[in-house]
Enzyme design. Structure first.
Site, mmCIF file in Angstrom:
data_model
loop_
_atom_site.group_PDB
_atom_site.id
_atom_site.type_symbol
_atom_site.label_atom_id
_atom_site.label_comp_id
_atom_site.label_asym_id
_atom_site.label_seq_id
_atom_site.Cartn_x
_atom_site.Cartn_y
_atom_site.Cartn_z
ATOM 1 N N LYS A 153 1.448 5.158 -19.047
ATOM 2 C CA LYS A 153 2.450 5.401 -18.012
ATOM 3 C C LYS A 153 2.709 4.121 -17.228
ATOM 4 C CE LYS A 153 2.516 6.655 -13.753
ATOM 5 N NZ LYS A 153 3.756 5.980 -13.325
ATOM 6 N N GLU A 228 -9.187 -0.815 -12.037
ATOM 7 C CA GLU A 228 -8.893 -2.200 -11.633
ATOM 8 C C GLU A 228 -8.038 -2.080 -10.379
ATOM 9 O OE1 GLU A 228 -10.211 -4.756 -12.832
ATOM 10 O OE2 GLU A 228 -10.696 -4.397 -14.927
ATOM 11 N N CYS A 262 -3.206 -9.026 -7.802
ATOM 12 C CA CYS A 262 -4.501 -8.517 -7.337
ATOM 13 C C CYS A 262 -5.507 -9.641 -7.145
ATOM 14 C CB CYS A 262 -5.037 -7.493 -8.325
ATOM 15 S SG CYS A 262 -5.071 -8.122 -10.000
ATOM 16 N N GLU A 354 -5.235 -6.050 1.947
ATOM 17 C CA GLU A 354 -4.441 -6.647 0.873
ATOM 18 C C GLU A 354 -2.963 -6.546 1.256
ATOM 19 O OE1 GLU A 354 -4.044 -4.472 -2.887
ATOM 20 O OE2 GLU A 354 -4.464 -6.347 -3.924
HETATM 21 P P1 NAD Z 1 -0.275 2.312 -7.104
HETATM 22 O O1 NAD Z 1 -1.706 2.685 -6.963
HETATM 23 O O2 NAD Z 1 0.679 2.826 -6.112
HETATM 24 O O3 NAD Z 1 0.287 2.761 -8.524
HETATM 25 C C1 NAD Z 1 -0.316 2.349 -9.727
HETATM 26 C C2 NAD Z 1 0.063 3.329 -10.834
HETATM 27 O O4 NAD Z 1 -0.538 4.598 -10.537
HETATM 28 C C3 NAD Z 1 1.558 3.597 -10.955
HETATM 29 O O5 NAD Z 1 1.894 3.748 -12.322
HETATM 30 C C4 NAD Z 1 1.716 4.919 -10.227
HETATM 31 O O6 NAD Z 1 2.825 5.659 -10.674
HETATM 32 C C5 NAD Z 1 0.426 5.618 -10.596
HETATM 33 N N1 NAD Z 1 0.020 6.694 -9.666
HETATM 34 C C6 NAD Z 1 0.353 6.834 -8.372
HETATM 35 N N2 NAD Z 1 -0.187 7.965 -7.868
HETATM 36 C C7 NAD Z 1 -0.880 8.553 -8.871
HETATM 37 C C8 NAD Z 1 -1.664 9.734 -8.989
HETATM 38 N N3 NAD Z 1 -1.862 10.536 -7.930
HETATM 39 N N4 NAD Z 1 -2.235 10.017 -10.166
HETATM 40 C C9 NAD Z 1 -2.081 9.199 -11.221
HETATM 41 N N5 NAD Z 1 -1.340 8.070 -11.193
HETATM 42 C C10 NAD Z 1 -0.751 7.743 -10.021
HETATM 43 O O7 NAD Z 1 -0.265 0.715 -7.178
HETATM 44 P P2 NAD Z 1 0.992 -0.251 -7.246
HETATM 45 O O8 NAD Z 1 1.573 -0.328 -5.868
HETATM 46 O O9 NAD Z 1 1.864 0.082 -8.410
HETATM 47 O O10 NAD Z 1 0.267 -1.642 -7.621
HETATM 48 C C11 NAD Z 1 -0.248 -2.505 -6.691
HETATM 49 C C12 NAD Z 1 -1.765 -2.373 -6.609
HETATM 50 O O11 NAD Z 1 -2.355 -2.609 -7.887
HETATM 51 C C13 NAD Z 1 -2.386 -3.413 -5.700
HETATM 52 O O12 NAD Z 1 -3.362 -2.821 -4.883
HETATM 53 C C14 NAD Z 1 -3.045 -4.385 -6.676
HETATM 54 O O13 NAD Z 1 -4.123 -5.124 -6.146
HETATM 55 C C15 NAD Z 1 -3.473 -3.485 -7.757
HETATM 56 N N6 NAD Z 1 -3.713 -4.252 -8.997
HETATM 57 C C16 NAD Z 1 -4.993 -4.443 -9.442
HETATM 58 C C17 NAD Z 1 -5.234 -5.200 -10.577
HETATM 59 C C18 NAD Z 1 -6.615 -5.432 -11.094
HETATM 60 O O14 NAD Z 1 -6.741 -5.758 -12.275
HETATM 61 N N7 NAD Z 1 -7.657 -5.274 -10.300
HETATM 62 C C19 NAD Z 1 -4.153 -5.739 -11.279
HETATM 63 C C20 NAD Z 1 -2.877 -5.529 -10.796
HETATM 64 C C21 NAD Z 1 -2.671 -4.766 -9.652
#
Ligand code: NAD
Length: 450
Positions: A153, A228, A262, A354
């Site tokens: 997804k 992650e 991230c 963050e």
């Molecule tokens: P997010 O948590 O809002 O969404 C991430 C994904 O999860 C999206 O596809 C979203 O649709 C899905 N999602 C949202 N709610 C959900 C639920 N209840 N159940 C299942 N899936 C759900 O994050 P974002 O705003 O898209 O991304 C930014 C974040 O990602 C930042 O905090 C960043 O640090 C983190 N990030 C971490 C890494 C790493 O490798 N550690 C890499 C990239 C980004």
């Protein structure tokens, strides 16, 4: 239902993408399970050959994928080409895994003891919007190599490259259902990966807040999970380093992808005796950063991904004093200039949280112990950099900082052939590196009596 996609440069809607319903998600998971049975049964060498073919097709479409990411996510064209290349490289690297998923033979009395690495079944990969291509590949490449089927997804606002990569998998000859991209809402499609019993592992990258919910949800079925999550990584600059070089490289370590990274080194810790020189040189470097149309070959930073993300960054700036900033284009689009804040209090949200945008906080430290204490005073622990001429100190500090990916005299965090992941609330488990396929298997022990 559909999601309207908006170009971050023009702020104009440019296409609609369907959002899968819960029933459509269930059907896709069931088809993936059927496909898994055939994929698991393929000879390892044949799975390897198909993954190499997939890598070659991705490579042949590098420019198309890169242009899609520029339009959909506002990534600079240089970064976007690297990101599509990273998917190819992950596929090539893990295409060597199917014939190398070795078990062990363990000495036991009365017989022979063997271990096997069996695939899990259907793996659900949930991807955020900040690096749509690499993060998808880090999940699906090792999972497929280990014999699993993958349902993936993408984030609601950046699904285009994942959808295209799903089509390219079929073009390369992967059987239908082995890799299925399901665009849709987190609360519908992502949540179903957590609750559907045929999904045996969830590989989640995103915010710590959603990661916690995923982990709690997976507990119901004792489902495996990799997380992650967020970061607030430190760039630690000692006075014995080449201060000019450290200041020149610091903007790229935090403002790459407009700070939506991230691993962004969003806290800079500078030894007090070098602080004034460093900050002076940092100002010059920040002002020289080329913030412009991400489609331009020489662009170093594009816009924020969305109006919502820009507003979220702006909220952190209310009440904060920006010491200096770089430039950003006028006009439409979700632009912000790169900004530097001098922090004096470790309780400030801009120092602790963050921000996920082009904002970096700088603070002086007194000695090595103080630097490590400041770096570790965080709920996160993803990455970090240490700049020093003293290799012993570089290693000591790298060992002392509680984070999964440290670099000394460099800002590199991610190579597909080395492990990647976070300490504390930055995550659970590791991706990439030589062991990644094993994280998508069950280890089975078989004893055969003589
Ligand atoms: P997010 O948590 O809002 O969404 C991430 C994904 O999860 C999206 O596809 C979203 O649709 C899905 N999602 C949202 N709610 C959900 C639920 N209840 N159940 C299942 N899936 C759900 O994050 P974002 O705003 O898209 O991304 C930014 C974040 O990602 C930042 O905090 C960043 O640090 C983190 N990030 C971490 C890494 C790493 O490798 N550690 C890499 C990239 C980004």
């Amino acid at each position: 239902m559909t999601t309207t996609l908006i170009n971050p440069v023009t702020a104009e809607a440019f296409t609609e993408v369907p959002s899968a319903t819960e029933a459509e998600t269930d059907a896709a998971i069931e088809r993936a399970h059927e496909a898994f049975l055939g994929w698991r049964a393929l000879a390892p060498g044949e799975r390897a050959r198909l993954l190499r073919a997939f890598a070659a097709v991705v490579d042949a479409h590098n420019e198309e994928l890169a242009q899609l990411e520029v339009t959909n996510a506002g990534h600079t064209i240089g970064n976007a080409r690297w990101e599509a290349g990273n998917v190819r490289d992950c596929l090539n690297y893990y295409s060597a895994a199917p014939e190398r998923l070795f078990g062990r033979q363990i000495p036991v009395p009365g017989g022979v003891d063997l271990t096997f690495h069996e695939p899990l079944g259907v793996v659900g990969v949930i991807v955020p919007w900040n690096f749509p291509m690499p993060i998808a590949g880090w999940g699906f490449a090792p999972a497929l190599a280990a014999g699993n089927a993958v349902v993936l997804k993408p984030a609601e606002i950046t699904p285009l490259t994942a959808i295209r990569i799903g089509e390219l998998a079929l073009e390369a000859g992967l059987p239908a259902g082995v890799l299925t991209v399901i665009p849709g809402k987190g609360s519908v499609v992502g949540q179903r990966f957590v609750t559907h019993p045929l999904v045996r592992k969830v590989c989640f990258t995103g915010s710590t807040e959603v990661g916690r919910q995923i982990m709690a949800g997976c507990a119901d079925q004792v489902k495996k999970v990799t997380l992650e999550l967020g970061g607030k990584s430190a760039n630690i600059v000692f006075a014995d380093t080449d201060v000019a070089a450290a200041a020149a490289s610091a903007p790229y370590a935090v403002f790459d992808n407009a700070g939506q990274d991230c691993c962004a080194r969003s806290r800079i810790l500078v030894e007090r005796t070098a602080y004034d020189e460093f900050v002076g040189r940092l100002e010059t470097a920040v002002q020289a950063l080329r913030v412009k149309d991400p489609a331009a070959e020489d662009s170093e930073m594009g816009p924020m991904v969305s109006a919502g993300q820009r507003a979220s960054v702006q909220r952190y700036l209310d009440g904060a004093t920006v010491a200096f900033s770089g430039s950003a284009p006028e006009g439409p689009g979700w632009w912000l200039p790169p900004m530097v804040v001098e922090s004096h209090d470790t309780a400030e949200p801009i120092w602790r949280e963050e921000v996920f945008g082009p904002v970096v906080a700088v603070m002086p430290f007194d000695d090595e112990e103080h630097a490590v204490a400041l770096a570790n005073d965080s709920d996160y622990g993803l990455s970090g950099s240490i700049f020093t001429a003293d290799l012993g100190r570089g290693l000591r500090v790298a060992r002392g900082v509680e984070a999964g990916n440290l670099s000394v005299n460099s800002h590199s965090s991610v190579r597909y052939w080395t492990p990647f992941g976070g300490y504390k609330q930055s995550g659970l488990g590791r991706e990439l590196g030589p062991d990644a396929p094993f994280a998508f298997t069950e280890e089975k022990n078989v004893f055969i009596a003589h």
